[in-house]
Write a protein that holds these residues in place. Structure first.
Motif, PDB file in Angstrom:
ATOM      1  N   PHE A 122       0.808  -1.218   0.000  1.00  0.00           N
ATOM      2  CA  PHE A 122       0.000   0.000   0.000  1.00  0.00           C
ATOM      3  C   PHE A 122       0.844   1.272   0.000  1.00  0.00           C
ATOM      4  CE2 PHE A 122      -3.543  -2.689   1.885  1.00  0.00           C
ATOM      5  CZ  PHE A 122      -4.282  -2.696   0.708  1.00  0.00           C
ATOM      6  N   THR A 123       1.952   1.287   0.729  1.00  0.00           N
ATOM      7  CA  THR A 123       2.709   2.528   0.872  1.00  0.00           C
ATOM      8  C   THR A 123       3.811   2.699  -0.170  1.00  0.00           C
ATOM      9  OG1 THR A 123       4.237   1.568   2.484  1.00  0.00           O
ATOM     10  CG2 THR A 123       2.243   2.644   3.352  1.00  0.00           C
ATOM     11  N   ARG A 129      -5.741  -2.162  -3.829  1.00  0.00           N
ATOM     12  CA  ARG A 129      -6.464  -3.330  -3.317  1.00  0.00           C
ATOM     13  C   ARG A 129      -5.534  -4.532  -3.392  1.00  0.00           C
ATOM     14  NH1 ARG A 129      -9.974  -7.440  -5.589  1.00  0.00           N
ATOM     15  NH2 ARG A 129     -11.667  -7.954  -4.152  1.00  0.00           N
ATOM     16  N   ILE A 130      -5.577  -5.361  -2.360  1.00  0.00           N
ATOM     17  CA  ILE A 130      -4.747  -6.577  -2.323  1.00  0.00           C
ATOM     18  C   ILE A 130      -5.653  -7.723  -1.911  1.00  0.00           C
ATOM     19  CG2 ILE A 130      -2.806  -7.722  -1.188  1.00  0.00           C
ATOM     20  CD1 ILE A 130      -1.527  -4.917  -0.862  1.00  0.00           C
ATOM     21  N   ILE A 170      -8.540  -6.652   0.859  1.00  0.00           N
ATOM     22  CA  ILE A 170      -8.492  -5.428   1.648  1.00  0.00           C
ATOM     23  C   ILE A 170      -8.107  -4.290   0.710  1.00  0.00           C
ATOM     24  CG2 ILE A 170      -6.090  -5.778   2.367  1.00  0.00           C
ATOM     25  CD1 ILE A 170      -6.858  -4.488   5.085  1.00  0.00           C
ATOM     26  N   THR A 171      -8.738  -3.158   0.885  1.00  0.00           N
ATOM     27  CA  THR A 171      -8.388  -1.973   0.106  1.00  0.00           C
ATOM     28  C   THR A 171      -7.485  -1.070   0.944  1.00  0.00           C
ATOM     29  OG1 THR A 171     -10.255  -0.664   0.892  1.00  0.00           O
ATOM     30  CG2 THR A 171     -10.620  -2.035  -1.101  1.00  0.00           C
ATOM     31  N   ARG A 172      -6.865  -0.134   0.256  1.00  0.00           N
ATOM     32  CA  ARG A 172      -6.024   0.834   0.969  1.00  0.00           C
ATOM     33  C   ARG A 172      -6.866   1.598   1.993  1.00  0.00           C
ATOM     34  NH1 ARG A 172      -1.543   4.197  -1.101  1.00  0.00           N
ATOM     35  NH2 ARG A 172      -2.109   3.362  -3.125  1.00  0.00           N
ATOM     36  N   ALA A 173      -8.091   1.979   1.638  1.00  0.00           N
ATOM     37  CA  ALA A 173      -8.970   2.722   2.563  1.00  0.00           C
ATOM     38  C   ALA A 173      -9.317   1.878   3.788  1.00  0.00           C
ATOM     39  CB  ALA A 173     -10.242   3.157   1.847  1.00  0.00           C
ATOM     40  N   GLU A 174      -9.503   0.582   3.610  1.00  0.00           N
ATOM     41  CA  GLU A 174      -9.797  -0.297   4.745  1.00  0.00           C
ATOM     42  C   GLU A 174      -8.557  -0.532   5.596  1.00  0.00           C
ATOM     43  OE1 GLU A 174     -13.268  -3.092   2.763  1.00  0.00           O
ATOM     44  OE2 GLU A 174     -11.166  -3.548   2.364  1.00  0.00           O
ATOM     45  N   PRO A 181      -0.291  -1.553  12.406  1.00  0.00           N
ATOM     46  CA  PRO A 181       0.926  -0.789  12.672  1.00  0.00           C
ATOM     47  C   PRO A 181       1.494  -0.170  11.397  1.00  0.00           C
ATOM     48  CG  PRO A 181       1.142  -3.076  13.413  1.00  0.00           C
ATOM     49  CD  PRO A 181      -0.181  -2.943  12.750  1.00  0.00           C
ATOM     50  N   SER A 182       1.811   1.091  11.430  1.00  0.00           N
ATOM     51  CA  SER A 182       2.400   1.742  10.267  1.00  0.00           C
ATOM     52  C   SER A 182       3.895   1.439  10.171  1.00  0.00           C
ATOM     53  CB  SER A 182       2.164   3.254  10.327  1.00  0.00           C
ATOM     54  OG  SER A 182       2.756   3.762  11.497  1.00  0.00           O
TER      55      SER A 182
END
Length: 185
Positions: A122-123, A129-130, A170-174, A181-182
């Motif tokens: 995502f980052t 979406r994954i 899972i989407t980036r928004a979810e 954890p970031s």
């Protein structure tokens, strides 16, 4: 290729010396039970897959990381991102997956490595979406998917071998609001 560190693991690029332990992982019937048609891989098949994993980084900018236990330097297996061409009905898609040798099961290593790979997707890879795909009876992998915040997308069958699989997504928004954890300590 990027290198990611978690509390206990290094997710890194592949080295020639990884081929031998990877061959042992792929030759274990317990490890391969829920993969494809359940067959173990020969050393030649493993070497071909190893080469593909290395090429994928060059071609796509993402792929499977070698998962190394920092304390011992052992190769535990892999975790990362790929295009699930074996399941055309979900395409276009990027899948997160993992495979560990049996000595590394039940220790939270799959979840720890997958969290780092998901965050990378995502980052760093900029995915929106994954998905993750596992045999319907592979409860351990399904638990990891749930821990990642993924939700059921569908139940289906892999055309090549007829095995039933569940697809979670899972989407980036979810992902972002999920409080995952970031970064790892």
């Amino acid at each position: 290729m990027p290198e990611l560190e978690t509390e206990r693991l290094t997710l890194r690029g592949w080295r020639e010396e990884d081929l031998e332990p990877l061959t042992a992982i792929y030759a274990d019937p317990a490890v391969m039970r829920f993969i494809g048609d359940g067959s173990v891989r020969t050393s030649e098949e493993t070497a071909a897959g190893f080469a593909r994993m290395r090429r994928e980084w060059e071609e796509r900018g993402f792929g499977m990381f070698a998962v190394e236990v920092r304390e011992t330097g052992e190769l535990a297996g892999w975790a990362g991102l790929t295009v699930p061409g074996f399941l055309p009905e979900v395409l276009p898609a990027v899948e997160i997956g993992w495979r560990l040798g049996r000595p590394f099961w039940g220790r939270g290593i799959a979840t720890e490595a997958a969290r780092a790979a998901l965050r990378f997707g995502f980052t760093e890879a900029g995915l929106d979406r994954i998905v993750s795909i596992c045999h319907v009876d592979h409860h351990a992998s399904a638990r990891v998917m749930t821990k990642l915040g993924m939700r059921q997308d569908r139940l289906t069958v892999v055309p090549a071998h007829g095995q039933p699989v569940r697809v979670l997504a899972i989407t980036r928004a979810e992902y972002e609001p999920a409080g995952l954890p970031s970064h790892d300590v």
